[in-house]
Design a protein around this motif. Structure first.
Motif, PDB file in Angstrom:
ATOM      1  N   TRP A  64      12.195  -2.494  -3.451  1.00  0.00           N
ATOM      2  CA  TRP A  64      11.794  -1.675  -2.305  1.00  0.00           C
ATOM      3  C   TRP A  64      10.749  -0.642  -2.754  1.00  0.00           C
ATOM      4  O   TRP A  64       9.691  -0.499  -2.146  1.00  0.00           O
ATOM      5  N   ALA A  67       7.406  -2.267  -3.937  1.00  0.00           N
ATOM      6  CA  ALA A  67       6.615  -2.787  -2.810  1.00  0.00           C
ATOM      7  C   ALA A  67       5.798  -1.643  -2.193  1.00  0.00           C
ATOM      8  O   ALA A  67       4.617  -1.821  -1.865  1.00  0.00           O
ATOM      9  N   ILE A  68       6.410  -0.484  -2.065  1.00  0.00           N
ATOM     10  CA  ILE A  68       5.691   0.677  -1.505  1.00  0.00           C
ATOM     11  C   ILE A  68       4.582   1.114  -2.471  1.00  0.00           C
ATOM     12  O   ILE A  68       3.458   1.402  -2.058  1.00  0.00           O
ATOM     13  N   ASN A  71       1.687  -1.336  -2.493  1.00  0.00           N
ATOM     14  CA  ASN A  71       0.925  -1.220  -1.247  1.00  0.00           C
ATOM     15  C   ASN A  71      -0.031  -0.011  -1.310  1.00  0.00           C
ATOM     16  O   ASN A  71      -1.201  -0.119  -0.919  1.00  0.00           O
TER      17      ASN A  71
ATOM     18  N   PRO B  88       9.944  -3.072   3.123  1.00  0.00           N
ATOM     19  CA  PRO B  88       9.476  -3.138   1.735  1.00  0.00           C
ATOM     20  C   PRO B  88      10.496  -3.860   0.855  1.00  0.00           C
ATOM     21  O   PRO B  88      11.702  -3.658   1.011  1.00  0.00           O
ATOM     22  N   GLY B  89       9.992  -4.717  -0.018  1.00  0.00           N
ATOM     23  CA  GLY B  89      10.873  -5.413  -0.961  1.00  0.00           C
ATOM     24  C   GLY B  89      11.436  -6.721  -0.428  1.00  0.00           C
ATOM     25  O   GLY B  89      12.111  -7.443  -1.152  1.00  0.00           O
ATOM     26  N   ARG B  90      11.189  -7.047   0.840  1.00  0.00           N
ATOM     27  CA  ARG B  90      11.727  -8.295   1.396  1.00  0.00           C
ATOM     28  C   ARG B  90      10.613  -9.322   1.610  1.00  0.00           C
ATOM     29  O   ARG B  90      10.754 -10.242   2.403  1.00  0.00           O
ATOM     30  N   GLU B  91       9.507  -9.136   0.909  1.00  0.00           N
ATOM     31  CA  GLU B  91       8.352 -10.029   1.109  1.00  0.00           C
ATOM     32  C   GLU B  91       8.690 -11.477   0.777  1.00  0.00           C
ATOM     33  O   GLU B  91       8.235 -12.393   1.459  1.00  0.00           O
ATOM     34  N   LEU B 160       4.466  -2.490   6.073  1.00  0.00           N
ATOM     35  CA  LEU B 160       3.400  -2.194   5.108  1.00  0.00           C
ATOM     36  C   LEU B 160       2.226  -3.145   5.286  1.00  0.00           C
ATOM     37  O   LEU B 160       1.122  -2.851   4.859  1.00  0.00           O
TER      38      LEU B 160
END
Lengths: 181, 223
Positions: A64, A67-68, A71, B88-91, B160
């Motif tokens: 999580w 990913a942020i 981005n 986020p993180g579930r791509e 995102l």
């Protein structure tokens, strides 16, 4: 993070402080500029704050977070490449005439020559049309980019570059007349 | 900004932190969207009846049944992708769902086409032209509730990749809307249900991505 979602300020501050070095390390692997690294770290922290409700405790925290962070980094790189793509370096023929900048050498004779040349240049510059003077001053004395200078001069970047190009040609001619050597 | 500014930001964020409710699980949200679409489809079938000749079309691997399955897979896959990409993180889940959606739809189109090619000629006689337009428009209208619902749910998470999220929300919702239209569609021609019904989700994705993106940004800003 679960504590932060419940509004625990102490746990949240401690989490953000704990994350900071990892984020800096991650971003520094891609970006060498320290100021930019800190900017991106701050962007990630703000994004993390805004997106904190999207974390679910049954999933791992790291994917999580990264990913942020990824981005934010991608956004930064995209903006930077877009900015670089818009700003074209002036061609070599537009390079500043020698001696345009103020003398920096401590050598007295060379320094005197430089001062004389700068005065000649200043004199030559004053003989240019106002629009060309402005273009040269904005780019080289104020250190603005072509885009910024064009905005200040209320012209298109192409027009500004044309003015600078004409100014350099005129300056070269004037300086060759005044400093024959 | 300097290092001190980062420290100040951390302190400010921590001082301003308020309790938040975590988003619902992905499975729960996809189930909610599926329930809305299923309810719409059942209501339509109840009102207008299944495509003639009726329930026998759904018995066995007929092109109609295969296309219904393909549209369901494409719709649920794309909706899952939109909702996963908004977290986020579930791509990885999101891209896996995209694969399911694409394989589901094109697998169904391929299998149904093979079945039609093997069948006696004549079924394609009325396919093409203006006869397709009402079906496509009806499908797009039926997709609006699901499109709004998915976009709202995605906006309430943390999208995102808003562009991809909006595209999958739009095409997934259109696939689910097309599924409802598919079940009651009266447009004659077996090729119609294979080609037009398969192309509509892609068309919906193209047409509705921009409005979905605007809504997503608007709702995400307010969330």
């Amino acid at each position: 993070m679960a504590a932060a979602q419940r509004g625990d300020a102490v746990a949240y501050e401690s989490l953000l402080r704990e994350l900071r070095p990892s984020l800096q390390g991650f971003i520094r692997r891609q970006i060498s500029n320290d100021a930019a690294v800190e900017d991106i770290v701050q962007t990630v922290l703000l994004s993390l704050h805004r997106a904190r409700h999207s974390y679910r405790s049954e999933h791992l925290f790291e994917p999580w977070l990264w990913a942020i962070a990824r981005n934010a980094l991608t956004d930064f790189q995209r903006k930077r490449s877009r900015r670089n793509g818009r700003e074209e370096p002036l061609p070599d023929e537009n390079a500043l005439p020698d001696g345009f900048l103020a003398p920096s050498s401590s050598d007295t004779r060379a320094g005197r020559d430089q001062v004389a040349l700068s005065r000649d240049l200043e004199h030559a510059l004053s003989r240019l049309p106002a629009s060309q003077q402005e273009a040269v001053l904005l780019l080289h004395l104020e250190g603005l980019s072509v885009i910024e200078a064009a905005v200040r001069a209320h012209v298109s970047p192409g027009a500004l570059k044309a003015r600078v190009h004409r100014a350099y040609r005129a300056l070269r001619t004037l300086l060759e007349e005044e400093v024959p050597s | 900004m300097s290092r001190d500014a980062t420290d100040e930001l951390i302190v400010a964020l921590a001082q301003g932190v308020r309790p938040v409710t975590p988003v619902r699980s992905l499975r729960c949200q996809v189930a909610a969207v599926a329930a809305v679409s299923l309810a719409l489809s059942l209501a339509l079938v109840g009102e207008r009846g299944l495509r003639p000749p009726g329930p026998e079309l759904l018995l066995g691997p007929t092109p109609f049944a295969l296309m219904a399955l393909g549209l369901a897979l494409a719709g649920l896959g794309a909706v899952t992708a939109a909702l996963a990409l908004a977290r986020p993180g579930r791509e990885r889940t999101g891209w896996s769902a995209v694969t399911v959606a694409v394989l589901g739809l094109f697998g169904a189109v391929g299998t149904a086409s093979l079945a039609l090619v093997a069948s006696p000629p004549g079924s394609e006689a009325v396919w093409g032209g203006l006869v397709e337009v009402p079906c496509v428009v009806f499908s797009l209208i039926l997709s609006l509730p699901a499109a709004l619902f998915v976009t709202y749910l995605a906006a309430r998470a943390a999208p995102l990749r808003p562009g991809a999220t909006a595209f999958f929300a739009a095409s997934g919702a259109t696939a689910l809307g097309t599924l409802a239209a598919h079940l009651i569609c009266r447009t004659p021609g077996a090729w119609h249900v294979v080609t037009t019904h398969a192309a509509t989700p892609l068309l919906g994705g193209l047409l509705m991505t921009t409005p979905a993106l605007r809504l997503l940004r608007n709702w995400a800003w307010r969330a």
